[in-house]
Design a protein around this motif. Structure first.
Motif, PDB file in Angstrom:
ATOM      1  N   SER A 233      72.794  74.432 111.032  1.00 54.64           N
ATOM      2  CA  SER A 233      71.701  75.392 110.868  1.00 54.64           C
ATOM      3  C   SER A 233      72.243  76.809 110.788  1.00 54.64           C
ATOM      4  O   SER A 233      71.807  77.621 109.956  1.00 54.64           O
ATOM      5  N   ALA A 234      73.204  77.096 111.669  1.00 51.46           N
ATOM      6  CA  ALA A 234      73.838  78.415 111.632  1.00 51.46           C
ATOM      7  C   ALA A 234      74.609  78.614 110.335  1.00 51.46           C
ATOM      8  O   ALA A 234      74.534  79.678 109.701  1.00 51.46           O
ATOM      9  N   ALA A 235      75.324  77.592 109.898  1.00 51.72           N
ATOM     10  CA  ALA A 235      76.159  77.697 108.691  1.00 51.72           C
ATOM     11  C   ALA A 235      75.303  77.930 107.443  1.00 51.72           C
ATOM     12  O   ALA A 235      75.732  78.619 106.505  1.00 51.72           O
ATOM     13  N   ARG A 236      74.106  77.369 107.419  1.00 48.67           N
ATOM     14  CA  ARG A 236      73.254  77.510 106.229  1.00 48.67           C
ATOM     15  C   ARG A 236      72.765  78.937 106.014  1.00 48.67           C
ATOM     16  O   ARG A 236      72.298  79.282 104.928  1.00 48.67           O
ATOM     17  N   THR A 237      72.870  79.771 107.051  1.00 49.05           N
ATOM     18  CA  THR A 237      72.427  81.165 106.907  1.00 49.05           C
ATOM     19  C   THR A 237      73.531  82.051 106.320  1.00 49.05           C
ATOM     20  O   THR A 237      73.307  83.241 106.095  1.00 49.05           O
ATOM     21  N   ILE A 238      74.716  81.463 106.073  1.00 45.55           N
ATOM     22  CA  ILE A 238      75.886  82.233 105.653  1.00 45.55           C
ATOM     23  C   ILE A 238      76.303  81.796 104.254  1.00 45.55           C
ATOM     24  O   ILE A 238      76.399  80.610 103.961  1.00 45.55           O
TER      25      ILE A 238
END
Length: 240
Positions: A233-238
């Motif tokens: 989820s965090a990676a998808r924001t980058i």
């Protein structure tokens, strides 16, 4: 926890409570870390995930998470946290981050949460912080004092102190990257090492995107899919 220095050479008492809170299951050494050649962010289109373990552990504690992330195509590095004190450990991780190309999702478990909090403050490539059953200190705080705010931890009772200097729980945190870097937190609702009340307080203070699972202190083993889902989820924001 406020008055006793911790060291890598601490031993654990073989009580049921200690085992539930702190024991790291054995893992195959071949999957201990993903530090060798492999597809980088420029090949996968995904940011690099850097994993930092806590005390009483090594990089192999991330094995179930590392394997799943790699199956999803994420570049992964499981850093060997030296466990020589917060100042030293954060500097070591920051130096490792400086060698990673492209954006980074930096993940810390347990004591590793404090390490990534300080390390990311000098690592501009870190675009997201993920905390897993972790300490999330603010600048100026000491981990021992932070933990003492919320009773119920079995950590201190599980340690046999030895007379070896250590600053893991007595170093004052110099900076807290979560003030400027977005964060995600997985709270372990059955944690007896870092109690859930402390985890919730820290996550709220850091304005983390938070999930809670019914896990002990090692959700990497009991709930690896939940840990991976939060990191992704965090990676998808980058954008890599």
């Amino acid at each position: 926890m406020t008055g006793r220095p911790l060291s890598r050479r601490h031993t654990l008492r073989t009580t049921a409570g200690a085992a539930a809170a702190l024991t790291v299951a054995a893992a195959p050494p071949a999957a201990a870390s993903a530090t060798g050649p492999g597809p980088g962010p420029e090949r996968t289109g995904k940011p690099t995930v850097v994993l930092v373990h806590g005390a009483f552990a090594d990089a192999s504690s991330w094995n179930p998470v590392t394997e799943r992330l790699q199956q999803y195509g994420h570049p992964v590095i499981a850093v060997a946290n030296p466990l020589r004190g917060l100042t030293h450990d954060a500097a070591h991780v920051a130096a490792r981050l400086a060698a990673v190309p492209g954006p980074v999702v930096l993940v810390g478990h347990s004591y590793g949460g404090a390490v990534v909090t300080q390390a990311a403050a000098t690592a501009p490539t870190v675009k997201a912080l993920v905390y897993v059953s972790a300490f999330i200190p603010d600048a100026g705080e000491v981990l021992g004092e932070l933990a003492a705010r919320f009773p119920g931890s079995r950590l201190e009772a599980s340690l046999d102190p030895v007379p070896v200097p250590s600053s893991a729980f007595t170093d004052r945190v110099s900076s807290a990257a979560w003030h400027t870097v977005p964060s995600w937190t997985l709270i372990s609702g059955r944690d007896r090492g870092i109690v859930p009340e402390l985890q919730r307080f820290q996550a709220s203070r850091a304005r983390s995107r938070t999930v809670e699972v019914p896990s002990s202190h090692l959700p990497m083993y009991s709930r690896p899919d939940a840990v991976v889902a939060l990191i992704r989820s965090a990676a998808r924001t980058i954008a890599a």
